[in-house]
Scaffold this motif. Structure first.
Motif, mmCIF file in Angstrom:
data_model
loop_
_atom_site.group_PDB
_atom_site.id
_atom_site.type_symbol
_atom_site.label_atom_id
_atom_site.label_comp_id
_atom_site.label_asym_id
_atom_site.label_seq_id
_atom_site.Cartn_x
_atom_site.Cartn_y
_atom_site.Cartn_z
ATOM 1 N N PRO A 6 0.705 -1.136 0.097
ATOM 2 C CA PRO A 6 -0.084 0.123 -0.001
ATOM 3 C C PRO A 6 1.019 1.204 -0.104
ATOM 4 N N VAL A 7 1.910 1.254 0.845
ATOM 5 C CA VAL A 7 2.669 2.451 0.734
ATOM 6 C C VAL A 7 3.459 2.822 -0.646
ATOM 7 N N LEU A 8 3.611 1.509 -1.438
ATOM 8 C CA LEU A 8 4.349 1.688 -2.742
ATOM 9 C C LEU A 8 3.296 2.254 -3.617
ATOM 10 N N ILE A 9 2.118 1.893 -3.518
ATOM 11 C CA ILE A 9 0.898 2.422 -4.175
ATOM 12 C C ILE A 9 0.732 3.870 -4.226
ATOM 13 N N LEU A 10 0.851 4.366 -3.004
ATOM 14 C CA LEU A 10 0.684 5.844 -2.834
ATOM 15 C C LEU A 10 2.124 6.386 -3.512
ATOM 16 N N VAL A 11 3.211 5.744 -3.139
ATOM 17 C CA VAL A 11 4.242 6.473 -3.854
ATOM 18 C C VAL A 11 4.517 6.577 -5.277
ATOM 19 N N ILE A 12 3.917 5.508 -5.936
ATOM 20 C CA ILE A 12 3.745 5.557 -7.534
ATOM 21 C C ILE A 12 2.769 6.501 -7.964
ATOM 22 N N THR A 13 1.627 6.430 -7.113
ATOM 23 C CA THR A 13 0.659 7.437 -7.502
ATOM 24 C C THR A 13 1.249 8.922 -7.452
ATOM 25 N N LEU A 14 1.774 9.441 -6.349
ATOM 26 C CA LEU A 14 2.432 10.625 -6.065
ATOM 27 C C LEU A 14 3.405 10.993 -7.143
ATOM 28 N N GLN A 15 4.391 9.740 -7.515
ATOM 29 C CA GLN A 15 5.554 10.308 -8.422
ATOM 30 C C GLN A 15 4.711 10.406 -9.675
ATOM 31 N N SER A 16 3.586 9.828 -10.224
ATOM 32 C CA SER A 16 3.066 9.943 -11.467
ATOM 33 C C SER A 16 2.628 11.543 -11.570
ATOM 34 N N SER A 17 1.971 12.080 -10.337
ATOM 35 C CA SER A 17 1.533 13.344 -10.223
ATOM 36 C C SER A 17 2.730 14.350 -10.431
ATOM 37 N N LEU A 18 3.942 14.012 -9.973
ATOM 38 C CA LEU A 18 5.232 14.747 -9.822
ATOM 39 C C LEU A 18 5.471 14.971 -11.329
ATOM 40 N N GLN A 19 5.507 13.643 -11.930
ATOM 41 C CA GLN A 19 5.676 13.754 -13.606
ATOM 42 C C GLN A 19 4.869 14.793 -14.112
ATOM 43 N N HIS A 20 3.766 14.688 -13.932
ATOM 44 C CA HIS A 20 2.846 15.572 -14.543
ATOM 45 C C HIS A 20 3.039 17.138 -14.144
ATOM 46 N N GLU A 21 3.383 17.210 -13.174
ATOM 47 C CA GLU A 21 3.960 18.680 -12.807
ATOM 48 C C GLU A 21 5.126 19.040 -13.650
ATOM 49 N N VAL A 22 6.200 18.140 -13.677
ATOM 50 C CA VAL A 22 7.394 18.358 -14.416
ATOM 51 C C VAL A 22 7.139 18.668 -15.701
ATOM 52 N N LEU A 23 6.504 17.992 -16.531
ATOM 53 C CA LEU A 23 6.115 18.060 -17.914
ATOM 54 C C LEU A 23 5.728 19.405 -18.354
ATOM 55 N N HIS A 24 4.897 20.171 -17.119
ATOM 56 C CA HIS A 24 4.321 21.458 -17.330
ATOM 57 C C HIS A 24 5.370 22.696 -17.097
ATOM 58 N N GLY A 25 6.467 22.197 -16.726
ATOM 59 C CA GLY A 25 7.621 23.253 -16.548
ATOM 60 C C GLY A 25 7.993 23.490 -15.094
ATOM 61 N N HIS A 26 7.790 22.397 -14.223
ATOM 62 C CA HIS A 26 8.290 22.731 -13.016
ATOM 63 C C HIS A 26 9.044 21.714 -12.535
ATOM 64 N N PRO A 27 9.999 21.863 -11.296
ATOM 65 C CA PRO A 27 10.031 22.920 -10.558
ATOM 66 C C PRO A 27 11.205 23.884 -10.785
ATOM 67 N N PHE A 28 11.743 23.856 -12.162
ATOM 68 C CA PHE A 28 12.541 24.675 -12.540
ATOM 69 C C PHE A 28 12.254 25.717 -13.725
ATOM 70 N N ALA A 29 13.145 26.550 -13.900
ATOM 71 C CA ALA A 29 12.832 27.555 -14.965
ATOM 72 C C ALA A 29 13.034 26.885 -16.228
ATOM 73 N N TRP A 30 13.817 25.828 -16.260
ATOM 74 C CA TRP A 30 14.015 25.006 -17.449
ATOM 75 C C TRP A 30 13.415 23.528 -17.205
ATOM 76 N N ARG A 31 12.870 22.970 -18.214
ATOM 77 C CA ARG A 31 12.127 21.671 -17.895
ATOM 78 C C ARG A 31 13.183 20.516 -17.826
ATOM 79 N N TRP A 32 14.255 20.786 -18.585
ATOM 80 C CA TRP A 32 15.175 19.402 -18.604
ATOM 81 C C TRP A 32 15.641 18.948 -17.117
#
Length: 298
Positions: free
Chosen positions: A35-61
């Protein structure tokens, strides 16, 4: 902020939580580790979504380098990035052909499907079905589409998979070195993708007006955090460069504007969605407005 520290801190925490879930929690109990890994995998997918929209840096890469390894194993980051950015052409939202993330089908295609398959897809249009069946149905459709694109000579799609496979293999090697059984990690991956289906289940509706196709779910609980406030979906579509931790305040300050814009397509929380749609379909699988007159764009 040139660096969005809340997002960067969550990325670091996701790696730490992954290691805890792989190497420490299995020594206590698999019933705790998975269950903990399910939550971690879900959160990381959400973080990937943030990154592809240009977060957390001024540059995406730099951000992409931090989330390139998909904890869920089955969705290459590059393919998620490319299809999701295509999804953000709001005029095409819910279109059976032009929206890469839609669950709607062309009514003509639906009519040709065998009855048993229509039954499966109808079950997938309930919340419970989407969580249980959705990861498998979605993965099959996703990989079939990518395979067709690769056979058609799409080098960008091929490139996305060629980068993903060795990185996923390294993650599998890490899991094999841990006390967690590999099958248990696969179960966690499926569970994480299923949990994400709660977010995507009705975040878009078929509507003649493009601005009324994205939902607002005014949830402020654990799921809203795991989804990084993407439940305020119309706000995200209008302001994709707004970081996740600023979405709630921005929504509260402009609540009437957003609810007017999306025609009141809103739910108070995910519990209300479960009560209404756990075993009831949200809409027909066949797109109710396709083909139809062009929707006015606002």
């Amino acid at each position: 902020m040139r660096v969005e520290w809340p997002t960067l801190s969550l990325i670091a925490a996701s790696y730490l939580a992954l290691l805890v879930g792989l190497f420490w929690l299995p020594l206590i109990s698999l019933w705790l580790a998975v269950p903990v890994l399910i939550l971690v995998i879900t959160l990381q997918s959400s973080l990937q979504h943030e990154v592809l929209h240009g977060h957390p840096f001024a540059w995406r890469w730099p951000g992409e380098a931090l989330v390139f390894a998909s904890f869920n194993l089955f969705v290459p980051y590059i393919r998620f990035r490319d299809t999701h950015l295509a999804h953000h052409h709001d005029a095409n939202l819910t279109d059976p052909y032009d929206d890469p993330e839609t669950a709607y089908l062309d009514p003509a295609v639906w009519a040709r499907l065998p009855g048993w398959y229509q039954g499966v897809l109808t079950a997938n249009n309930t919340l419970l079905g989407r969580v249980i069946l959705g990861p498998l149905i979605g993965q099959i459709a996703f990989m079939a589409n990518d395979l067709r694109a690769i056979r058609g000579g799409d080098k960008a799609v091929l490139f996305g998979w060629l980068w993903h496979i060795p990185v996923a293999a390294l993650l599998v090697a890490l899991v094999i070195s841990a006390p967690l059984p590999l099958w248990a990690y696969f179960c966690a991956c499926y569970g994480g993708l299923g949990l994400l289906k709660i977010r995507t289940f009705l975040e878009h509706q078929a509507h003649m007006r493009a601005s009324a196709r994205s939902v607002i779910i005014e949830d402020r609980g654990p799921l809203a955090f795991l989804f990084l406030n993407n439940n305020l979906h119309v706000v995200h579509h209008m302001h994709p460069r707004l970081p996740w931790y600023r979405l709630p305040a921005h929504y509260r300050a402009n609540r009437d504007r957003y609810l007017t814009r999306n025609g009141g397509y809103a739910y108070p929380n995910y519990a209300a969605i479960a009560r209404r749609h756990l075993l009831s379909t949200k809409e027909p699988v066949a797109h109710p407005h396709y083909p139809g007159p062009a929707a006015p764009q606002k």
